[in-house]
Motif scaffolding. Sequence first.
Motif, PDB file in Angstrom:
ATOM      1  N   GLU A 349       0.804  -1.224   0.000  1.00  0.00           N
ATOM      2  CA  GLU A 349       0.000   0.000   0.000  1.00  0.00           C
ATOM      3  C   GLU A 349       0.840   1.279   0.000  1.00  0.00           C
ATOM      4  O   GLU A 349       0.392   2.312  -0.487  1.00  0.00           O
ATOM      5  CB  GLU A 349      -0.934   0.004   1.222  1.00  0.00           C
ATOM      6  N   THR A 350       2.044   1.231   0.575  1.00  0.00           N
ATOM      7  CA  THR A 350       2.880   2.438   0.629  1.00  0.00           C
ATOM      8  C   THR A 350       3.955   2.464  -0.452  1.00  0.00           C
ATOM      9  O   THR A 350       4.479   3.523  -0.776  1.00  0.00           O
ATOM     10  CB  THR A 350       3.574   2.563   1.995  1.00  0.00           C
ATOM     11  N   LEU A 361       1.375   5.491  10.199  1.00  0.00           N
ATOM     12  CA  LEU A 361       0.391   4.768   9.388  1.00  0.00           C
ATOM     13  C   LEU A 361      -0.857   4.365  10.171  1.00  0.00           C
ATOM     14  O   LEU A 361      -1.851   3.955   9.577  1.00  0.00           O
ATOM     15  CB  LEU A 361       1.037   3.509   8.785  1.00  0.00           C
ATOM     16  N   HIS A 363      -2.993   6.222  11.460  1.00  0.00           N
ATOM     17  CA  HIS A 363      -4.112   7.110  11.122  1.00  0.00           C
ATOM     18  C   HIS A 363      -4.747   6.756   9.781  1.00  0.00           C
ATOM     19  O   HIS A 363      -5.948   6.988   9.586  1.00  0.00           O
ATOM     20  CB  HIS A 363      -3.618   8.560  11.089  1.00  0.00           C
ATOM     21  N   VAL A 364      -3.959   6.201   8.869  1.00  0.00           N
ATOM     22  CA  VAL A 364      -4.490   5.920   7.529  1.00  0.00           C
ATOM     23  C   VAL A 364      -4.702   4.425   7.287  1.00  0.00           C
ATOM     24  O   VAL A 364      -5.394   4.049   6.341  1.00  0.00           O
ATOM     25  CB  VAL A 364      -3.551   6.494   6.443  1.00  0.00           C
ATOM     26  N   MET A 365      -4.112   3.579   8.128  1.00  0.00           N
ATOM     27  CA  MET A 365      -4.263   2.124   8.002  1.00  0.00           C
ATOM     28  C   MET A 365      -4.585   1.540   9.375  1.00  0.00           C
ATOM     29  O   MET A 365      -3.818   0.746   9.929  1.00  0.00           O
ATOM     30  CB  MET A 365      -2.981   1.504   7.434  1.00  0.00           C
ATOM     31  N   THR A 368      -4.704  -2.470   9.653  1.00  0.00           N
ATOM     32  CA  THR A 368      -3.344  -3.014   9.520  1.00  0.00           C
ATOM     33  C   THR A 368      -2.525  -2.734  10.765  1.00  0.00           C
ATOM     34  O   THR A 368      -1.797  -3.612  11.260  1.00  0.00           O
ATOM     35  CB  THR A 368      -2.652  -2.399   8.292  1.00  0.00           C
ATOM     36  N   THR A 437       3.454  11.402  10.375  1.00  0.00           N
ATOM     37  CA  THR A 437       2.936  10.792   9.145  1.00  0.00           C
ATOM     38  C   THR A 437       3.776  11.228   7.953  1.00  0.00           C
ATOM     39  O   THR A 437       4.004  12.429   7.748  1.00  0.00           O
ATOM     40  CB  THR A 437       1.473  11.194   8.909  1.00  0.00           C
ATOM     41  N   LYS A 444      -0.194   5.746  -2.048  1.00  0.00           N
ATOM     42  CA  LYS A 444      -1.086   6.431  -1.115  1.00  0.00           C
ATOM     43  C   LYS A 444      -1.624   5.398  -0.139  1.00  0.00           C
ATOM     44  O   LYS A 444      -2.476   4.578  -0.499  1.00  0.00           O
ATOM     45  CB  LYS A 444      -2.226   7.099  -1.880  1.00  0.00           C
ATOM     46  N   PRO A 445      -1.131   5.372   1.109  1.00  0.00           N
ATOM     47  CA  PRO A 445      -1.467   4.282   2.030  1.00  0.00           C
ATOM     48  C   PRO A 445      -2.932   4.287   2.475  1.00  0.00           C
ATOM     49  O   PRO A 445      -3.514   5.338   2.731  1.00  0.00           O
ATOM     50  CB  PRO A 445      -0.533   4.530   3.220  1.00  0.00           C
ATOM     51  N   HIS A 446      -3.485   3.097   2.534  1.00  0.00           N
ATOM     52  CA  HIS A 446      -4.836   2.865   3.057  1.00  0.00           C
ATOM     53  C   HIS A 446      -4.946   1.374   3.356  1.00  0.00           C
ATOM     54  O   HIS A 446      -4.136   0.578   2.867  1.00  0.00           O
ATOM     55  CB  HIS A 446      -5.899   3.307   2.040  1.00  0.00           C
ATOM     56  N   ASP A 447      -5.920   0.998   4.148  1.00  0.00           N
ATOM     57  CA  ASP A 447      -6.105  -0.420   4.443  1.00  0.00           C
ATOM     58  C   ASP A 447      -6.467  -1.175   3.172  1.00  0.00           C
ATOM     59  O   ASP A 447      -7.224  -0.663   2.327  1.00  0.00           O
ATOM     60  CB  ASP A 447      -7.197  -0.607   5.495  1.00  0.00           C
TER      61      ASP A 447
END
Length: 484
Positions: A349-350, A361, A363-365, A368, A437, A444-447
């Motif tokens: 993801e990153t 991460l 906050h955005v994942m 995970t 962050t 663009k990181p996300h779960d």
Amino acid sequence: MSLLLIVLLPFLGALFPALMIRAGRTACATTTFTFSLLAFALLLSHAPAVFDGEVVRVSWDWLPGLGLNASFFLDGLGFFFAGLILGIGLLIITYARFYLSKDDPMGSFYTYLLLFQGAMVGIVLSDNILLLLVFWELTSLSSFLLIGYWKHLPEGRQGARMALTVTGAGGLAMIAGMLLLGEIAGSYKLSDILLAREAIQASPLYLPALLLILAGCFTKSAQFPFHFWLPHAMAAPTPVSAYLHSATMVKAGIFLMARMWPVLAGTTEWFYIVATTGLVTMLVGAVIALFKDDLKGLLAFSTVSHLGLVTMLLGFGTPLAAVAAVFHILNHATFKAALFMNAGIVDHETGTRHIPHLGGLLHVMPITATLAMVAGASMAGLPPLNGFISKEMMLHEAVAAEWLGSGWLIAALATLAACFSVAYSFRYIVHVFFGRTRTRLPGKPHDPPAGMWLPPALLVVLVVLIGLFPDAVAGPLVAVVSRR
């Protein structure tokens, strides 16, 4: 015949992924999953008999003149390892479906994976040492294909060659050692050899056989000084790394030491060779892991350290240490497979696994990050998780062990290695998921989709359940394995 089917199903399944990929990636993964699931279901059908203390056997005369018969047996130890291989294999198959890109030849990947799985199951269920040796070398060959799966990467090709060279050479030494054992016991049947403890340990060939067999075990399980090949295998796709480091490949050497423990352990030679090697490996792996900036590199050397922990416990030669070793094998498989898949998610993801480039991460994942925190805390040995219990059992046994008359040396070094395990576990969690962050990342990181986080989530659930209810969840299994 069902035992034979458990071994054959992965090999039969390996014929289909390359064909089913024409029907789509999901059809290819589903077919692979189905063959592993059938083998796992057949294994579970024998659970009542195994837990009642029975040993399930099947034999087929293949080349009786050479002593090479297709003989298999299923006892507590074989059931335990086959369950890890097939159970975690199902999760890896699911995870790989979503991890591999559209450019990766998925049919080839699943073919290699099933060949490797079949070879591993063959090792743990074989009742003939010659047949075991055939499967042993098949794991080296099939792991070569898996580690070098990304052929365009020079490090992948190098890692595959290194793994094949080291484990293959160790396998040749082990062949000689197992043949010596067969000569001493007068049989190449493993179940007969396991009944010949006194004859084996009284034989002048005991020490040569022990050294040769341990050479095979130590190279396969990446014990010092053969630990260098395992981190180079990190060039493989993350599903391969997760499988090799948690339930297969490196656990083959551990399995063989546990399998031969009833006849080879309990001597001074066994203690000083096995326990010392395990202790040194545990400490060296932990120290190196702390300073690795690559997520998979950190986890690889932590695997080396934990394999050393299990080897040290088996080396102590006491029943309680053997129970602790079995329990930690189970615990390590759960949290380490979850962490490797977690590292793969972060990379996926990153776009990077480099720790200095990561941070914040959580906050955005959040999914995970939560899975990483629980599995990482278990690797550190924090209560109330499963890693805490087996780590405390290890320290208890280390305190009771003496090395050349010293009652504190093993305990002190084991405690030091345990402290390093806490440090590298927190480095993984804190540096990746907390802090500032990072905004300049390749992706663009996300779960990820559920198909990627559900497999490690199931393992994390086991991490918690075993930690909270060890007697109810893991106690019967550990007991049946230790009942030998």
